[in-house]
Write a protein that holds these residues in place. Sequence first.
Motif, PDB file in Angstrom:
ATOM      1  N   PHE A   1      79.062 162.456  36.267  1.00 37.86           N
ATOM      2  CA  PHE A   1      78.062 163.535  36.320  1.00 37.86           C
ATOM      3  C   PHE A   1      76.697 163.047  36.824  1.00 37.86           C
ATOM      4  N   PRO A   2      76.634 162.384  37.973  1.00 39.69           N
ATOM      5  CA  PRO A   2      75.338 161.858  38.416  1.00 39.69           C
ATOM      6  C   PRO A   2      74.400 162.950  38.895  1.00 39.69           C
ATOM      7  N   ALA A   3      73.114 162.769  38.593  1.00 40.31           N
ATOM      8  CA  ALA A   3      72.083 163.628  39.173  1.00 40.31           C
ATOM      9  C   ALA A   3      71.762 163.182  40.580  1.00 40.31           C
ATOM     10  N   MET A   4      71.953 161.876  40.845  1.00 40.26           N
ATOM     11  CA  MET A   4      71.718 161.318  42.171  1.00 40.26           C
ATOM     12  C   MET A   4      72.882 160.415  42.560  1.00 40.26           C
ATOM     13  N   LEU A   5      73.230 160.462  43.833  1.00 39.78           N
ATOM     14  CA  LEU A   5      74.262 159.587  44.382  1.00 39.78           C
ATOM     15  C   LEU A   5      73.680 158.919  45.623  1.00 39.78           C
ATOM     16  N   ILE A   6      73.597 157.603  45.587  1.00 42.51           N
ATOM     17  CA  ILE A   6      73.098 156.826  46.721  1.00 42.51           C
ATOM     18  C   ILE A   6      74.297 156.174  47.390  1.00 42.51           C
ATOM     19  N   ILE A   7      74.504 156.461  48.664  1.00 40.62           N
ATOM     20  CA  ILE A   7      75.659 155.931  49.383  1.00 40.62           C
ATOM     21  C   ILE A   7      75.164 155.076  50.542  1.00 40.62           C
ATOM     22  N   THR A   8      75.649 153.857  50.611  1.00 39.08           N
ATOM     23  CA  THR A   8      75.284 152.954  51.693  1.00 39.08           C
ATOM     24  C   THR A   8      76.500 152.660  52.559  1.00 39.08           C
ATOM     25  N   GLU A   9      76.223 152.137  53.753  1.00 35.62           N
ATOM     26  CA  GLU A   9      77.263 151.786  54.723  1.00 35.62           C
ATOM     27  C   GLU A   9      78.178 152.982  54.983  1.00 35.62           C
ATOM     28  N   THR A  10      77.572 154.145  55.228  1.00 30.33           N
ATOM     29  CA  THR A  10      78.347 155.359  55.535  1.00 30.33           C
ATOM     30  C   THR A  10      78.921 155.290  56.941  1.00 30.33           C
ATOM     31  N   ARG A  11      78.245 154.570  57.830  1.00 36.91           N
ATOM     32  CA  ARG A  11      78.696 154.369  59.207  1.00 36.91           C
ATOM     33  C   ARG A  11      78.767 155.680  59.983  1.00 36.91           C
ATOM     34  N   VAL A  12      78.005 156.648  59.523  1.00 36.31           N
ATOM     35  CA  VAL A  12      77.920 157.929  60.227  1.00 36.31           C
ATOM     36  C   VAL A  12      76.589 158.578  59.868  1.00 36.31           C
ATOM     37  N   GLY A  13      75.967 159.203  60.823  1.00 43.60           N
ATOM     38  CA  GLY A  13      74.689 159.868  60.588  1.00 43.60           C
ATOM     39  C   GLY A  13      74.619 161.147  61.392  1.00 43.60           C
ATOM     40  N   ASP A  14      73.403 161.663  61.564  1.00 43.21           N
ATOM     41  CA  ASP A  14      73.170 162.794  62.445  1.00 43.21           C
ATOM     42  C   ASP A  14      73.936 164.026  61.951  1.00 43.21           C
ATOM     43  N   VAL A  15      74.430 164.828  62.888  1.00 44.95           N
ATOM     44  CA  VAL A  15      75.081 166.100  62.569  1.00 44.95           C
ATOM     45  C   VAL A  15      76.369 165.888  61.787  1.00 44.95           C
ATOM     46  N   ARG A  16      77.105 164.839  62.101  1.00 45.33           N
ATOM     47  CA  ARG A  16      78.364 164.590  61.396  1.00 45.33           C
ATOM     48  C   ARG A  16      78.116 164.341  59.917  1.00 45.33           C
ATOM     49  N   ALA A  17      77.063 163.608  59.592  1.00 47.02           N
ATOM     50  CA  ALA A  17      76.742 163.365  58.187  1.00 47.02           C
ATOM     51  C   ALA A  17      76.446 164.671  57.472  1.00 47.02           C
ATOM     52  N   ALA A  18      75.657 165.539  58.102  1.00 46.12           N
ATOM     53  CA  ALA A  18      75.307 166.823  57.487  1.00 46.12           C
ATOM     54  C   ALA A  18      76.548 167.675  57.241  1.00 46.12           C
ATOM     55  N   LYS A  19      77.502 167.658  58.160  1.00 47.73           N
ATOM     56  CA  LYS A  19      78.726 168.452  57.990  1.00 47.73           C
ATOM     57  C   LYS A  19      79.556 167.951  56.812  1.00 47.73           C
ATOM     58  N   ILE A  20      79.618 166.637  56.635  1.00 45.48           N
ATOM     59  CA  ILE A  20      80.368 166.085  55.506  1.00 45.48           C
ATOM     60  C   ILE A  20      79.685 166.444  54.194  1.00 45.48           C
ATOM     61  N   ILE A  21      78.359 166.310  54.149  1.00 48.98           N
ATOM     62  CA  ILE A  21      77.607 166.553  52.914  1.00 48.98           C
ATOM     63  C   ILE A  21      77.655 168.026  52.521  1.00 48.98           C
ATOM     64  N   GLU A  22      77.771 168.932  53.496  1.00 53.01           N
ATOM     65  CA  GLU A  22      77.853 170.363  53.193  1.00 53.01           C
ATOM     66  C   GLU A  22      79.007 170.690  52.248  1.00 53.01           C
ATOM     67  N   GLU A  23      80.040 169.876  52.262  1.00 48.71           N
ATOM     68  CA  GLU A  23      81.215 170.123  51.423  1.00 48.71           C
ATOM     69  C   GLU A  23      81.145 169.395  50.089  1.00 48.71           C
ATOM     70  N   LEU A  24      80.025 168.726  49.812  1.00 51.65           N
ATOM     71  CA  LEU A  24      79.851 168.023  48.546  1.00 51.65           C
ATOM     72  C   LEU A  24      78.932 168.824  47.634  1.00 51.65           C
ATOM     73  N   PRO A  25      79.097 168.722  46.318  1.00 51.20           N
ATOM     74  CA  PRO A  25      78.315 169.544  45.369  1.00 51.20           C
ATOM     75  C   PRO A  25      76.907 168.997  45.105  1.00 51.20           C
ATOM     76  N   PHE A  26      76.169 168.714  46.177  1.00 49.69           N
ATOM     77  CA  PHE A  26      74.761 168.331  46.064  1.00 49.69           C
ATOM     78  C   PHE A  26      73.957 169.256  46.968  1.00 49.69           C
ATOM     79  N   ASP A  27      72.882 169.826  46.432  1.00 44.30           N
ATOM     80  CA  ASP A  27      72.085 170.748  47.243  1.00 44.30           C
ATOM     81  C   ASP A  27      70.838 170.106  47.832  1.00 44.30           C
ATOM     82  N   GLY A  28      70.632 168.816  47.577  1.00 48.16           N
ATOM     83  CA  GLY A  28      69.551 168.077  48.206  1.00 48.16           C
ATOM     84  C   GLY A  28      70.103 166.814  48.829  1.00 48.16           C
ATOM     85  N   PHE A  29      69.656 166.504  50.036  1.00 43.64           N
ATOM     86  CA  PHE A  29      70.132 165.271  50.652  1.00 43.64           C
ATOM     87  C   PHE A  29      69.168 164.814  51.736  1.00 43.64           C
TER      88      PHE A  29
END
Length: 322
Positions: free
Chosen positions: A241-269
Amino acid sequence: MELGNPPSPSLTITGWAIWYHNKAIAIPDVVIAQIQAAPTEALGKFEEELERAWKHMFPITQTSINTGNLPLDHPAWGTTPNPWWRFLTDAPLISEMEAQELNKLRRPLVQPYLDEYGWLVQERKVIDFRGTMTSHLGNQPTMKLIHTVSHMKSCDLLLCCREEIQGILSYMVVWKPEWVVSKDMLRRLGWSMMASARMGTNPLEIPNTYCAKINIILWNCRGALNPDFKRRVMEILVNHFPAMLIITETRVGDVRAAKIIEELPFDGFFVTDTVGYAGGLWLLWKKEEVEVFVLSATEQEIHATVKVPPGAISSLQGRTYL
């Protein structure tokens, strides 16, 4: 670096391609091998369109060779040998028994922790009035749990990386309550703390018997395009039940990162761009539990202030928080 010919739409081809000058161009296997051997090298950096094309490589399918685009949920992302999470410098996964023995040898005062899904947690950290620091190498599979030992309403967070040897990034996360000096001083303090920590067991580590709830998780995922990435994130959420999740070495950024995060239950990123094909910093949070104000960011660093909103204090009673 030579590219291959455009793949023929009538042929069944596997591999990778870029979309350049309105056509798909196949990437030879030798180039993929070079990326995996030296992932921090940026390709096409002398031409904007070519650089953008290299950042958006895609698996070759009958659809992608005609459009230059492929949905991230397409199975080809998982079945095509992937340069995003199979770097030659990556340390291989080891068994739980081997990992436990290594942890005991490295930190005999802190027992390894296996959560309900059998994930090995290499480190448990606390944030007190002095702050804390933790670090890891980007080629290592790592998950760490962080929480506070006192109710701090505000804390500075610095998440940064630097290249130690070719293709391997070293990550550092520094938490410092009531920080009033410059970001540069915070960064220097963090690297100094990291050097000191290498000399022996960190006194801020805690045994597994400490029963505080965890509200911050640091995970070195080694590739957010990995088919298992979303499942593992959901397991983390169900377990901790984290309030914050810090992820390193994702190896993806930009629009692709935003599309992946849209499907995760965090409303701030907040995300950074990658360092070549390595790196990538993601800072995810739940707005009802914490407020995050990003002060500055580069592809190698995020500096932010983390606060607890006034309305969240009552809902967080019984758990630790920032």
